[in-house]
Design a protein around this motif. Structure first.
Motif, short mmCIF file in Angstrom:
data_model
loop_
_atom_site.label_atom_id
_atom_site.label_comp_id
_atom_site.label_asym_id
_atom_site.label_seq_id
_atom_site.Cartn_x
_atom_site.Cartn_y
_atom_site.Cartn_z
N VAL A 1 11.38 -1.72 -5.45
CA VAL A 1 10.09 -1.34 -6.03
C VAL A 1 8.95 -2.05 -5.32
CG1 VAL A 1 8.67 -1.52 -8.12
CG2 VAL A 1 11.03 -0.74 -8.29
N GLY A 2 9.11 -3.32 -5.04
CA GLY A 2 8.08 -4.09 -4.33
C GLY A 2 7.84 -3.55 -2.94
N TRP A 3 8.90 -3.17 -2.26
CA TRP A 3 8.77 -2.59 -0.92
C TRP A 3 7.99 -1.28 -0.99
CZ3 TRP A 3 8.89 -4.07 3.83
CH2 TRP A 3 8.98 -3.14 4.85
N GLN A 4 8.29 -0.46 -2.00
CA GLN A 4 7.57 0.80 -2.16
C GLN A 4 6.08 0.56 -2.43
OE1 GLN A 4 9.73 2.75 -5.29
NE2 GLN A 4 11.37 3.44 -3.92
N TYR A 5 5.77 -0.39 -3.29
CA TYR A 5 4.37 -0.72 -3.56
C TYR A 5 3.67 -1.20 -2.29
CZ TYR A 5 4.41 -0.42 -8.68
OH TYR A 5 4.46 0.02 -9.97
N ALA A 6 4.32 -2.07 -1.55
CA ALA A 6 3.72 -2.59 -0.33
C ALA A 6 3.45 -1.46 0.66
CB ALA A 6 4.62 -3.65 0.30
N GLN A 7 4.38 -0.52 0.78
CA GLN A 7 4.17 0.60 1.69
C GLN A 7 3.02 1.49 1.24
OE1 GLN A 7 8.15 2.29 1.79
NE2 GLN A 7 8.35 1.66 3.93
N ARG A 8 2.91 1.71 -0.07
CA ARG A 8 1.83 2.56 -0.58
C ARG A 8 0.45 1.94 -0.36
NH1 ARG A 8 4.50 3.55 -6.28
NH2 ARG A 8 6.26 4.80 -5.59
N MET A 9 0.38 0.63 -0.32
CA MET A 9 -0.91 -0.05 -0.25
C MET A 9 -1.30 -0.45 1.18
SD MET A 9 -1.72 0.15 -3.32
CE MET A 9 -3.19 -0.84 -3.41
N GLN A 10 -0.60 0.04 2.17
CA GLN A 10 -0.84 -0.41 3.54
C GLN A 10 -2.19 0.01 4.09
OE1 GLN A 10 2.19 1.09 6.11
NE2 GLN A 10 1.93 3.19 5.45
N TYR A 11 -2.80 1.04 3.54
CA TYR A 11 -4.08 1.51 4.09
C TYR A 11 -5.28 1.04 3.28
CZ TYR A 11 -0.92 4.43 6.71
OH TYR A 11 0.09 4.86 7.52
N GLN A 12 -5.05 0.46 2.13
CA GLN A 12 -6.15 -0.07 1.33
C GLN A 12 -6.33 -1.54 1.67
OE1 GLN A 12 -5.57 0.55 -2.84
NE2 GLN A 12 -7.66 -0.02 -3.37
N VAL A 13 -7.59 -2.00 1.80
CA VAL A 13 -7.84 -3.38 2.18
C VAL A 13 -8.52 -4.14 1.05
CG1 VAL A 13 -7.96 -2.91 4.65
CG2 VAL A 13 -10.04 -2.79 3.29
N THR A 14 -8.35 -5.45 1.07
CA THR A 14 -8.96 -6.30 0.05
C THR A 14 -10.47 -6.36 0.28
OG1 THR A 14 -8.66 -8.30 1.37
CG2 THR A 14 -6.87 -7.71 -0.12
N PRO A 15 -11.24 -6.56 -0.78
CA PRO A 15 -12.70 -6.50 -0.66
C PRO A 15 -13.31 -7.56 0.26
CG PRO A 15 -12.04 -6.46 -2.97
CD PRO A 15 -10.81 -6.68 -2.16
N ALA A 16 -12.93 -8.80 0.13
CA ALA A 16 -13.59 -9.87 0.90
C ALA A 16 -12.87 -10.21 2.20
CB ALA A 16 -13.73 -11.12 0.04
N LEU A 17 -11.57 -10.35 2.15
CA LEU A 17 -10.81 -10.75 3.33
C LEU A 17 -10.49 -9.59 4.27
CD1 LEU A 17 -8.30 -13.23 1.67
CD2 LEU A 17 -10.17 -13.81 3.21
N ARG A 18 -10.59 -8.37 3.76
CA ARG A 18 -10.31 -7.17 4.54
C ARG A 18 -8.86 -7.14 5.05
NH1 ARG A 18 -13.46 -3.90 2.68
NH2 ARG A 18 -13.15 -2.51 4.43
N LEU A 19 -7.96 -7.70 4.27
CA LEU A 19 -6.53 -7.66 4.58
C LEU A 19 -5.93 -6.41 3.96
CD1 LEU A 19 -5.41 -11.29 3.69
CD2 LEU A 19 -5.50 -10.31 5.96
#
Length: 175
Positions: free
Chosen positions: A105-123
């Motif tokens: 489940v964690g791997w799936q979440y990580a894959q889904r979020m690969q194109y969204q970046v954090t607001p301040a750090l832009r990671l």
């Protein structure tokens, strides 16, 4: 095998120490900067939050190996010795199944979020969500390392230095 386990525990402990140190330095520096200059680092709170997430998931395995998680042992305490072993084996298998599921489940979440970046750090958020499969992977490793003594006698590994133990925290800081 004991040396490998010792190195694994030692490295896991040092990574936690480094993350906690980084979090404390970032937050402390930001507080000092805020009070001394009336300005703060826009990314400090975000970095501390993400370090806390990684600390939580990465440290859960070390806590598991010492029996530090919440446990209710009323049933185990009243059943015969053989039944206690079977119950503990069932607990280990259930935990192992849950941990494997959470890695997936964690791997799936990580894959889904690969194109969204954090607001301040832009990671990419996938770096933050990667804490989940990594942490549960560490839980699996620690569970497998303590499974036999736990099932057979209900004992956990200690994080102290002595001749009978191989789990030592880095820097000699033992709990």
């Amino acid at each position: 095998m004991k040396r490998l386990e010792h190195a694994f525990v030692w490295m896991n402990g040092w990574v936690l120490i480094l993350m906690l140190t980084a979090m404390a330095v970032i937050v402390g520096y930001n507080i000092s900067l805020r009070y001394l200059t009336s300005h703060s680092l826009p990314w400090a709170d975000e970095a501390a939050r993400y370090l806390m997430i990684w600390l939580t998931f990465s440290g859960a395995g070390l806590i598991l190996r010492t029996g530090g998680h919440v446990a209710i042992t009323n049933l185990q305490d009243v059943i015969p010795s053989t039944a206690q072993k079977l119950l503990r084996a069932l607990i280990v298998l259930t935990l192992l199944g849950f941990f494997v599921f959470m890695v997936q489940v964690g791997w799936q979440y990580a894959q889904r979020m690969q194109y969204q970046v954090t607001p301040a750090l832009r990671l990419p958020f996938s770096y933050i969500y990667a804490a989940m499969p990594v942490g549960f992977g560490l839980l699996i490793a620690h569970l497998l390392l303590i499974a036999h003594p736990f099932v057979m006698s209900g004992s956990y590994k200690r994080l102290e230095t002595d001749d009978t133990d191989d789990g030592v925290l880095p820097g000699g800081a033992n709990g």
